[in-house]
Design a protein around this motif. Structure first.
Motif, PDB file in Angstrom:
ATOM      1  N   ARG A  31       0.836  -1.201   0.000  1.00 11.14           N
ATOM      2  CA  ARG A  31       0.000   0.000   0.000  1.00 11.14           C
ATOM      3  C   ARG A  31       0.877   1.259   0.000  1.00 11.14           C
ATOM      4  NH1 ARG A  31      -1.934   3.840   3.136  1.00 11.14           N
ATOM      5  NH2 ARG A  31      -0.809   3.176   4.981  1.00 11.14           N
ATOM      6  N   ILE A  32       1.918   1.272   0.813  1.00  9.95           N
ATOM      7  CA  ILE A  32       2.823   2.426   0.884  1.00  9.95           C
ATOM      8  C   ILE A  32       3.571   2.594  -0.436  1.00  9.95           C
ATOM      9  CG2 ILE A  32       4.906   3.324   2.005  1.00  9.95           C
ATOM     10  CD1 ILE A  32       3.829   2.103   4.633  1.00  9.95           C
ATOM     11  N   GLU A  33       4.047   1.480  -1.026  1.00 14.34           N
ATOM     12  CA  GLU A  33       4.751   1.536  -2.315  1.00 14.34           C
ATOM     13  C   GLU A  33       3.828   2.051  -3.420  1.00 14.34           C
ATOM     14  OE1 GLU A  33       6.483  -2.260  -3.152  1.00 14.34           O
ATOM     15  OE2 GLU A  33       7.861  -2.149  -1.460  1.00 14.34           O
ATOM     16  N   ASP A  34       2.584   1.552  -3.424  1.00 13.21           N
ATOM     17  CA  ASP A  34       1.611   2.028  -4.438  1.00 13.21           C
ATOM     18  C   ASP A  34       1.339   3.530  -4.277  1.00 13.21           C
ATOM     19  OD1 ASP A  34       1.449  -0.492  -5.472  1.00 13.21           O
ATOM     20  OD2 ASP A  34      -0.468  -0.998  -4.502  1.00 13.21           O
ATOM     21  N   ARG A  35       1.161   3.956  -3.033  1.00 12.89           N
ATOM     22  CA  ARG A  35       0.914   5.375  -2.782  1.00 12.89           C
ATOM     23  C   ARG A  35       2.097   6.226  -3.260  1.00 12.89           C
ATOM     24  NH1 ARG A  35       1.473   7.056   3.147  1.00 12.89           N
ATOM     25  NH2 ARG A  35       3.601   6.931   2.416  1.00 12.89           N
TER      26      ARG A  35
END
Length: 192
Positions: A31-35
């Motif tokens: 989720r953090i990488e996608d954001r």
């Protein structure tokens, strides 16, 4: 919301298995990488748009701008442009005009020099005129109003003097000196 150590401890206390915690941590990392990837992509797009605008502004010439606005000018009637004035540089006052208005040639040449000096020293918009010939004629008319015809006059054989103003001449006519009375002549001289 990121997966903190306190949250992981709460999940363990609630009976979550270590595999469940690993999957939760991996999901949080994705989720953090996608954001972060979405932010980077938006920044790349924004920067590309900015670079394109800069490139367009550098390559636009006045001709290109005119072509861009051709559509607008076809639909709107063309506005009449006001005539623009210029500075006195390059204009030479016509002495013949000054002489025809009543100045002597010598006085006209003097006024021409004063006229050019005055208007060359005027800064900004104040020194810009549409019609320098009309300005010159007005200058001469004003000079004649201030100082008379511009011809030097001789009084009783003395040195030439400047012409006197109309008010002075009227005073002379209304109050002539009495030649025999010196006191009256002195009073007359003081009043002048």
């Amino acid at each position: 919301m990121s997966l903190s150590a306190a949250m992981m401890q709460a999940l363990l206390d609630a009976g979550a298995t270590p595999e469940m915690l690993v999957r939760a941590a991996e999901a949080e990392e994705r989720r953090i990488e996608d954001r972060d990837e979405r932010k980077r992509e938006l920044n790349r797009e924004r920067q590309a748009r900015w670079r394109q605008r800069q490139k367009d502004e550098e390559s636009v010439t006045p001709v290109t701008r005119d072509k861009r606005n051709e559509r607008d000018s076809e639909t709107k009637p063309a506005a009449k442009s006001k005539p623009k004035g210029c500075r006195v540089d390059g204009y030479e006052p016509d002495i013949a005009v000054a002489v025809s208005l009543g100045l002597s040639e010598e006085r006209a040449k003097l006024q021409a020099a004063k006229f050019l000096d005055y208007w060359r020293s005027k800064p900004g918009q104040a020194g810009v005129k549409l019609d320098w010939l009309a300005t010159w004629r007005n200058w001469i008319r004003s000079e004649i109003e201030r100082n008379g015809s511009g011809h030097l006059r001789v009084v009783n054989g003395s040195a030439p003097t400047k012409p006197r103003r109309t008010g002075d001449r009227l005073f002379d006519l209304m109050n002539p000196p009495a030649p025999s009375d010196e006191r009256t002549i002195d009073e007359y001289a003081r009043r002048r």
